[in-house]
Enzyme design. Structure first.
Site, mmCIF file in Angstrom:
data_model
loop_
_atom_site.group_PDB
_atom_site.id
_atom_site.type_symbol
_atom_site.label_atom_id
_atom_site.label_comp_id
_atom_site.label_asym_id
_atom_site.label_seq_id
_atom_site.Cartn_x
_atom_site.Cartn_y
_atom_site.Cartn_z
ATOM 1 N N SER A 1 42.778 14.497 -53.400
ATOM 2 C CA SER A 1 41.895 15.391 -52.661
ATOM 3 C C SER A 1 42.094 16.843 -53.106
ATOM 4 O O SER A 1 41.888 17.164 -54.281
ATOM 5 C CB SER A 1 42.125 15.222 -51.154
ATOM 6 O OG SER A 1 41.119 15.861 -50.411
ATOM 7 N N ASP B 1 33.349 7.581 -49.943
ATOM 8 C CA ASP B 1 33.801 8.973 -49.876
ATOM 9 C C ASP B 1 32.635 9.917 -50.152
ATOM 10 O O ASP B 1 31.890 9.740 -51.125
ATOM 11 C CB ASP B 1 34.912 9.175 -50.913
ATOM 12 C CG ASP B 1 35.552 10.547 -50.848
ATOM 13 O OD1 ASP B 1 35.204 11.340 -49.955
ATOM 14 O OD2 ASP B 1 36.420 10.820 -51.701
#
Length: 346
Positions: A189, A290
């Protein structure tokens, strides 16, 4: 609870508030809320910050019962204050002349504003990764925004990597067991964003002592931009309200170009060429559910088209969401994915 330098915060936070409306609400602690990005973070008008996400901090242990990994927490730098957690396969300690193994310098996720190298979730993930890869892992605990706005986090991670490749003699777990011909960088991330920017800098400036990164993996990288990519919403107003936008404005209020700064949008016109990435192997991972999936694929394609001469692989786990391998680390898909990341560290 964390407290910040109030005069500096007023200046920086004013830039952020010009883009994200402030709130006239009270927190459960009776303080007036300046802004909040749920379910991640809440900033109060007195300058204090409440982090609503992330797993609890856990201490290191001499031997993890599940993986037989030994853990140690160290100080990388007193000024600026940077620390790290080191993971070492315990069997290496039993060798009179231990073999050299790969070393991974890792940057945790958390939107640059929460998370820790010492958290329960990161520790479980790192234990399993270090075990499967039979590698030394140095997980850098960089300073968090908004108390320490970007680019401070980038600088901390750069300093951490430089320490690994140049001050390794100060730490025997690094100097004794690490093979510096097999240095890797990784992150998830926001940590993957950090890793990308470190690779760009390493390709431009080089690392101390001439060390080069053999490879890097970017897992569910946090990239964004003003123009929609793939299935992202095209509604301008809606895009500005997404956490992917608002978090960036919070953590880097002085970023030139805002959400199109090259550090968050590496494919924007004028960004440093991806052909200069400072590694020879790159693994980009995305998750099918995602919201950042299409950005990761776009980045992978851009690297491929840039003229970068390294070995590139894109991996997608279709039925999973952002950082599933940490949030649900005991699931079968998480175990498979961690095993895939481990196999990259050869």
């Amino acid at each position: 609870m964390y407290y910040i330098n109030w005069p500096k915060f007023v200046r920086l936070f004013g830039l952020f508030c010009s883009q994200v409306p402030t709130l006239n609400t009270m927190g459960s602690n009776g303080k007036e809320v300046a802004t909040e990005i749920l379910p991640f973070i809440r900033v109060y008008k007195d300058g204090s910050v409440e982090r609503l996400a992330g797993s609890p901090i856990v201490p290191p242990c001499a031997e993890d019962p599940e993986t037989s990994i030994s853990l140690k927490d160290i100080i990388v730098s007193q000024e600026p204050p940077i620390s790290a957690r080191i993971y070492l396969p315990k069997h290496l300690l039993d060798h009179h002349q231990p073999p050299k193994v790969p070393i991974l310098v890792y940057f945790h996720g958390g939107g640059f504003c929460f998370g820790s190298a010492f958290s329960f979730g990161e520790t479980k993930f790192m234990n399993r990764l270090a075990c499967l890869a039979n590698a030394v892992v140095v997980s850098i605990d960089y300073r968090l925004a908004p108390e320490h706005p970007l680019p401070i986090g980038y600088e901390d991670c750069w300093s951490g990597l430089q320490w690994v490749v140049s001050h390794s003699n100060e730490e025997p777990w690094v100097s004794t067991y690490a093979d510096f011909d097999r240095v890797y960088i990784g992150g998830d991330s926001a940590g993957a964003n950090l890793a990308h920017n470190i690779l760009i800098r390493a390709g431009s400036e080089g690392l101390r002592n001439g060390w080069l990164s053999l490879g890097a993996f970017l897992t569910h990288p946090y990239f964004w931009g003003s123009k929609p990519v793939g299935s992202e919403t095209k509604d301008v107003e809606q895009r500005e309200k997404l956490a992917t936008s608002t978090i960036w404005h919070l953590v880097y209020p002085e970023a030139a170009g805002g959400i199109d700064n090259p550090m968050i949008n590496p494919v924007v016109p004028g960004a440093p060429s991806l052909a200069g990435l400072g590694c020879s192997r790159l693994l980009v991972s995305v998750a099918g559910k995602d919201s950042l999936r299409d950005r990761g694929i776009s980045y992978s394609n851009a690297v491929k088209e840039s003229g970068w001469e390294g070995e590139l692989e894109l991996v997608e786990v279709e039925v999973e969401d952002h950082t599933f391998h940490i949030k649900v680390y005991d699931s079968e898909n998480a175990k498979k994915h961690i095993k895939r990341l481990a196999s990259f560290l050869v």
